[in-house]
Structures are given as structure tokens and as C-alpha cells.
Design an enzyme around this catalytic site. Structure first.
Site, PDB file in Angstrom:
ATOM      1  N   ASP A  15      -9.615  -2.772  -6.137  1.00 61.42           N
ATOM      2  CA  ASP A  15      -8.725  -1.891  -5.382  1.00 61.42           C
ATOM      3  C   ASP A  15      -8.642  -0.554  -6.096  1.00 61.42           C
ATOM      4  O   ASP A  15      -8.486  -0.495  -7.321  1.00 61.42           O
ATOM      5  CB  ASP A  15      -7.332  -2.531  -5.289  1.00 61.42           C
ATOM      6  N   SER A  53       0.838  -1.195   0.000  1.00 61.90           N
ATOM      7  CA  SER A  53       0.000   0.000   0.000  1.00 61.90           C
ATOM      8  C   SER A  53       0.879   1.254   0.000  1.00 61.90           C
ATOM      9  O   SER A  53       1.693   1.432  -0.902  1.00 61.90           O
ATOM     10  CB  SER A  53      -0.966  -0.051   1.188  1.00 61.90           C
ATOM     11  N   HIS A  92      -8.821  -3.695  -1.431  1.00 58.21           N
ATOM     12  CA  HIS A  92      -7.503  -3.284  -0.956  1.00 58.21           C
ATOM     13  C   HIS A  92      -7.145  -4.003   0.343  1.00 58.21           C
ATOM     14  O   HIS A  92      -7.928  -4.026   1.290  1.00 58.21           O
ATOM     15  CB  HIS A  92      -7.491  -1.767  -0.733  1.00 58.21           C
TER      16      HIS A  92
END
Length: 314
Positions: free
Chosen positions: A254, A156, A284
Site C-alpha cells: 500500500d 483510506s 490498498h
């Protein structure tokens, strides 16, 4: 059909029950959502906390994970960069994952506690990550690390920092990196892709609103300029040639899907070896939120194995 309808059944409950980060309204509360209870001490991996110089000359924590039973041979090593959109997170939240990398790849993992925005906007985080990389390679003999087998990885926001770090190390002429693994990375502050408009649920694990807020906190007054450094926003790099072989993965649902696909395409066009997995019906950080789901087990094992192959020459 809504996003919720498209999520795999085995992932749907966790998605619907997550309260969603509220970065603008209550950043400290959002940060506490990532707090996890401490792990029981592992019988296979030993963890050591150290303090090292950070990018501005101050001090930062690094966590060192290594096999309990290791020979005198030097081991390959990986620098791990935790996620949290540049504004949240701590190395402690990835203890279990770092231990799994140690066991799967028979390596040493160094996890850096880089400074967070908005208290410390760009370039604090990337400077700290680079300082961590320099430290671990400089101290390779003491740490029992093979400096010719060093990889970088993160997820991320940490994935975005991984991509930025690969660019910085290339441009500075070192330290040498043989592999990078930016997982579902946060790469582009412009938020212009189709996928960046798809994820707007307030309880999403990472929404458009949170992404806009996090980038603003990270970049500060530089947010809207066209001269942003690729070390701040990796998608703005003009040239990706010369970067190390790359593995990445992302869920089809995502927000970062399209910027990741663009990054992978540009890496391939630049002659960089790249492997990618796209997981349908997945949001995500899905493998973090629902670790026992079949698709989560498959996704995490795929990236653990990719790192093992890279570090051990298989």
C-alpha cells in the site's frame, strides 16, 4: 520483482483488472467507479437516512444503522467516515460494512456524507465530520446511544479524516472518543516515504499520481506551505499524546504503508495504546476489492472484532 509479482495470487486478478482512477483526466468517471448497486434490505439491521447541520451551517445526509431487535438499553456507537481520497465516495458504498459493524459490535453506526474536494476543499470535510460527531453525541438520548462509548473509524481518505477528527476532538475538549480506527489512512501530503514511490501502476487501486492529485484538490493553494494544520494533514501533528486507543491495518504493498508505520510508532511513543496489522502481498483496499480472499476475511474480521472489543469493554 514487480509489485504485481509480489501480490498474493488470490488478490492478483482483481488488481490487474482494475482500470485505475483518473482524477485529473475524468473525476466524474472516477467517482462512478465507486457506485454500487443498492443492498437488499437486511433482516438484522435497519437503516435510516437523516439530514443534519453540517460544518458550514448547511445540511448533510447521515445514514444511521442499528439492530432491528434492540432492547431499551443504550448502545455504544461509531461514527463511520467513508473513503475516496477526499474527492470521491458516498456513505452508500459502505452499507454492507456498516451493517457488519452493527452486528459484530451490537452498536449504532452513523455514517456521514461529508463534502468532497475540489468543489469543497479543506476544511469542509473535517468540519462536517466534527459536526456529525457533535450531533450524534448531543442527540445520544434520542438515538439510544451511550455517549460514554463512542468510537470513530474510517478507511483510506476516511482514515485520514478519522485521525484528524481525533486530534480536533482532543484539542476542542470533546466530544469524548474512547477508540479510533483509521484503516490504511491517508495521512501525509508530502509523499516522501519509500512506499509512496513504490506504487506507480496506472491500474493500482491507489497510485502515487492519484495521491498527489487528490491532495492538491483537497488542500488547494495551501499544498506546499509548511504551516498546514494537522486537521488537514494529520502526520504534521507535533503531539499525539492524549489520543484514544487506536487500531489500524494496512497492506504491505500500500502506498500509505510507511506513513501509517510512522503514525503507529509515534502513537506508541506518545503513550497511546495502539494495535496494528500489516498484511503481506496486499494492496490498498484489498479486502474491499477481493472480499472473499482468505487474507481479506481475516483482515476485515480483525478490525470488526477490534471495534467490538473497544465498544463493549472486552
Amino acid at each position: 520483482m514487480t509489485i504485481n509479482d509480489r501480490i498474493l495470487p488470490e488478490l492478483r486478478q482483481a488488481y490487474s483488472q482494475f482500470p485505475g482512477f483518473q482524477l485529473d483526466e475524468d473525476l466524474e468517471w472516477s467517482r462512478r467507479l465507486l457506485d454500487l448497486p443498492p443492498l437488499e434490505e437486511s433482516e438484522l439491521v435497519v437503516t435510516t437516512n437523516r439530514t443534519i447541520p453540517r460544518g458550514d451551517g448547511g445540511e448533510m445526509l447521515v445514514k444511521i444503522y442499528e439492530p432491528v431487535k434492540r432492547s431499551h438499553d443504550k448502545l455504544p456507537a461509531m461514527l463511520w467516515i467513508h473513503g475516496g481520497g477526499f474527492v470521491m465516495g458516498h456513505p452508500d458504498m459502505d452499507d454492507l460494512l456498516c451493517e457488519r459493524f452493527v452486528q459484530t459490535a451490537n452498536c449504532v453506526v452513523i455514517s456521514v456524507d461529508y463534502r468532497l474536494a475540489p468543489e469543497h476543499p479543506y476544511p469542509a470535510a473535517i468540519e462536517d465530520c466534527y459536526a456529525g460527531l457533535v450531533w450524534m453525541t448531543t442527540e445520544a438520548p434520542t438515538l439510544g446511544i451511550d455517549s460514554k462509548r463512542v468510537a470513530i473509524a474510517g478507511a483510506s481518505g476516511g482514515g485520514g479524516l478519522t485521525a484528524a477528527l481525533a486530534l480536533m476532538a482532543r484539542d476542542k475538549g470533546g466530544p469524548s472518543i474512547i477508540f479510533q480506527m483509521p484503516l490504511y489512512p491517508m495521512l501525509d501530503n508530502r509523499n516522501e516515504t519509500a512506499s509512496s514511490y513504490e506504487i506507480t501502476d496506472s491500474h493500482a487501486t491507489w497510485s502515487r499520481t492519484n495521491n498527489l492529485t487528490a491532495w492538491r484538490m483537497y488542500l488547494g493553494e495551501e499544498q506546499d506551505t509548511h504551516e498546514l494544520s494537522p486537521y488537514a494533514v494529520p502526520s504534521r501533528a507535533d503531539n499525539l499524546a492524549g489520543l484514544p486507543p487506536t487500531y489500524t491495518c494496512i497492506g504491505q504493498l500500500d502506498l500509505f504503508r510507511d506513513e501509517t508505520l510512522d503514525y503507529v510508532t509515534r502513537l506508541a511513543q506518545a503513550g497511546v495504546d495502539v494495535e496494528m496489522n500489516l498484511y503481506p502481498g496486499s494492496f490498498h483496499c484489498f479486502e474491499v476489492f477481493v472480499p472473499d480472499a482468505e487474507i481479506s476475511l481475516r483482515a476485515s474480521q480483525n478490525y470488526l472484532d477490534a471495534m467490538s472489543r473497544a465498544l463493549n469493554g472486552r
